[in-house]
Each structure stands twice: as structure tokens, then as C-alpha cells.
Design a protein around this motif. Structure first.
Motif, mmCIF file in Angstrom:
data_model
loop_
_atom_site.group_PDB
_atom_site.id
_atom_site.type_symbol
_atom_site.label_atom_id
_atom_site.label_comp_id
_atom_site.label_asym_id
_atom_site.label_seq_id
_atom_site.Cartn_x
_atom_site.Cartn_y
_atom_site.Cartn_z
ATOM 1 N N TYR A 62 10.314 0.342 5.686
ATOM 2 C CA TYR A 62 8.857 0.378 5.735
ATOM 3 C C TYR A 62 8.267 -0.038 4.393
ATOM 4 O O TYR A 62 7.358 -0.847 4.327
ATOM 5 N N VAL A 63 8.786 0.536 3.320
ATOM 6 C CA VAL A 63 8.255 0.266 1.986
ATOM 7 C C VAL A 63 8.509 -1.177 1.560
ATOM 8 O O VAL A 63 7.663 -1.806 0.926
ATOM 9 N N CYS A 64 9.645 -1.725 1.945
ATOM 10 C CA CYS A 64 10.007 -3.093 1.545
ATOM 11 C C CYS A 64 9.601 -4.152 2.565
ATOM 12 O O CYS A 64 9.962 -5.313 2.426
ATOM 13 N N ASN A 65 8.856 -3.718 3.581
ATOM 14 C CA ASN A 65 8.307 -4.627 4.574
ATOM 15 C C ASN A 65 9.342 -5.322 5.456
ATOM 16 O O ASN A 65 9.151 -6.447 5.887
ATOM 17 N N LEU A 67 0.817 -1.202 0.000
ATOM 18 C CA LEU A 67 0.000 0.000 0.000
ATOM 19 C C LEU A 67 0.856 1.259 0.000
ATOM 20 O O LEU A 67 0.571 2.201 -0.743
ATOM 21 N N ILE A 68 1.883 1.313 0.804
ATOM 22 C CA ILE A 68 2.759 2.492 0.814
ATOM 23 C C ILE A 68 3.428 2.632 -0.546
ATOM 24 O O ILE A 68 3.412 3.705 -1.148
ATOM 25 N N LYS A 69 3.975 1.544 -1.032
ATOM 26 C CA LYS A 69 4.661 1.566 -2.315
ATOM 27 C C LYS A 69 3.710 1.974 -3.436
ATOM 28 O O LYS A 69 4.051 2.783 -4.299
ATOM 29 N N GLU A 70 2.504 1.433 -3.399
ATOM 30 C CA GLU A 70 1.492 1.738 -4.411
ATOM 31 C C GLU A 70 1.167 3.232 -4.432
ATOM 32 O O GLU A 70 1.102 3.844 -5.495
ATOM 33 N N SER A 100 -6.237 9.035 3.495
ATOM 34 C CA SER A 100 -6.669 8.628 4.834
ATOM 35 C C SER A 100 -5.705 7.577 5.370
ATOM 36 O O SER A 100 -5.266 6.705 4.617
ATOM 37 N N PRO A 101 -5.393 7.637 6.647
ATOM 38 C CA PRO A 101 -4.531 6.588 7.221
ATOM 39 C C PRO A 101 -5.116 5.196 7.011
ATOM 40 O O PRO A 101 -4.390 4.224 6.910
ATOM 41 N N LYS A 102 -6.426 5.099 6.912
ATOM 42 C CA LYS A 102 -7.076 3.811 6.673
ATOM 43 C C LYS A 102 -6.636 3.190 5.355
ATOM 44 O O LYS A 102 -6.659 1.978 5.208
ATOM 45 N N GLU A 103 -6.228 4.010 4.404
ATOM 46 C CA GLU A 103 -5.764 3.492 3.112
ATOM 47 C C GLU A 103 -4.410 2.816 3.215
ATOM 48 O O GLU A 103 -3.990 2.114 2.310
ATOM 49 N N LEU A 104 -3.714 3.024 4.323
ATOM 50 C CA LEU A 104 -2.412 2.383 4.529
ATOM 51 C C LEU A 104 -2.501 1.187 5.462
ATOM 52 O O LEU A 104 -1.532 0.452 5.610
ATOM 53 N N VAL A 105 -3.669 1.008 6.090
ATOM 54 C CA VAL A 105 -3.826 -0.079 7.052
ATOM 55 C C VAL A 105 -5.075 -0.875 6.687
ATOM 56 O O VAL A 105 -6.180 -0.489 7.049
ATOM 57 N N LYS A 106 -4.880 -1.924 5.945
ATOM 58 C CA LYS A 106 -6.024 -2.777 5.569
ATOM 59 C C LYS A 106 -5.856 -4.140 6.149
ATOM 60 O O LYS A 106 -4.820 -4.608 6.429
#
Length: 67
Positions: A39-42, A10-13, A61-67
Motif C-alpha cells: 500500500y505504502v509503495c503503491n 499520502l500514506i507515507k507522508e 480524515s479519510p479524505k486526507e488519504l484520498v485526493k
């Protein structure tokens, strides 16, 4: 582990969608490129405060980074 992968993707996207580099993100967050890349590469999970900062910088929205 699956959830961490989703965070990474999600961050990378979102970075790709906006044409933002990890270097820019690192500078804006006041963190080293190495930490931001983790963070980006997990390799590492950002804390909640960092997730909110990333979301703010990406204007999402922060929700878009936490699914």
C-alpha cells in the motif's frame, strides 16, 4: 496511475509526520508487513475499509488519504 501514486505518497507522508513505522501500521491493521508495504509503495491499492482504518489509526480524515 497518478492517483495511485498520490495515495502512496499520502500514506507515507502521514506515517513520516507521526513517526510511525510500517511495521506498527501492519500490526494495528492486522495485516502482514508485506501487504502494508505494498500500500505504502503503491504496488497495491487499499480498499475503502482499509483507508478508513488507516485514517483512524493516524487520527486524520479519510479524505486526507484520498485526493
Amino acid at each position: 496511475m497518478g492517483q495511485k501514486k498520490e495515495h502512496s505518497n499520502l500514506i507515507k507522508e502521514h506515517l513520516k509526520k507521526r513517526g510511525i513505522t510500517q511495521t506498527w501500521l501492519a500490526k494495528e491493521l492486522g495485516m502482514s508487513f508485506s501487504i502494508t508495504n505494498a500500500y505504502v509503495c503503491n504496488r497495491k491499492q487499499p480498499n475503502l475499509t482499509t483507508i478508513f482504518k488507516v485514517a483512524d489509526l493516524l487520527e486524520i480524515s479519510p479524505k486526507e488519504l484520498v485526493k
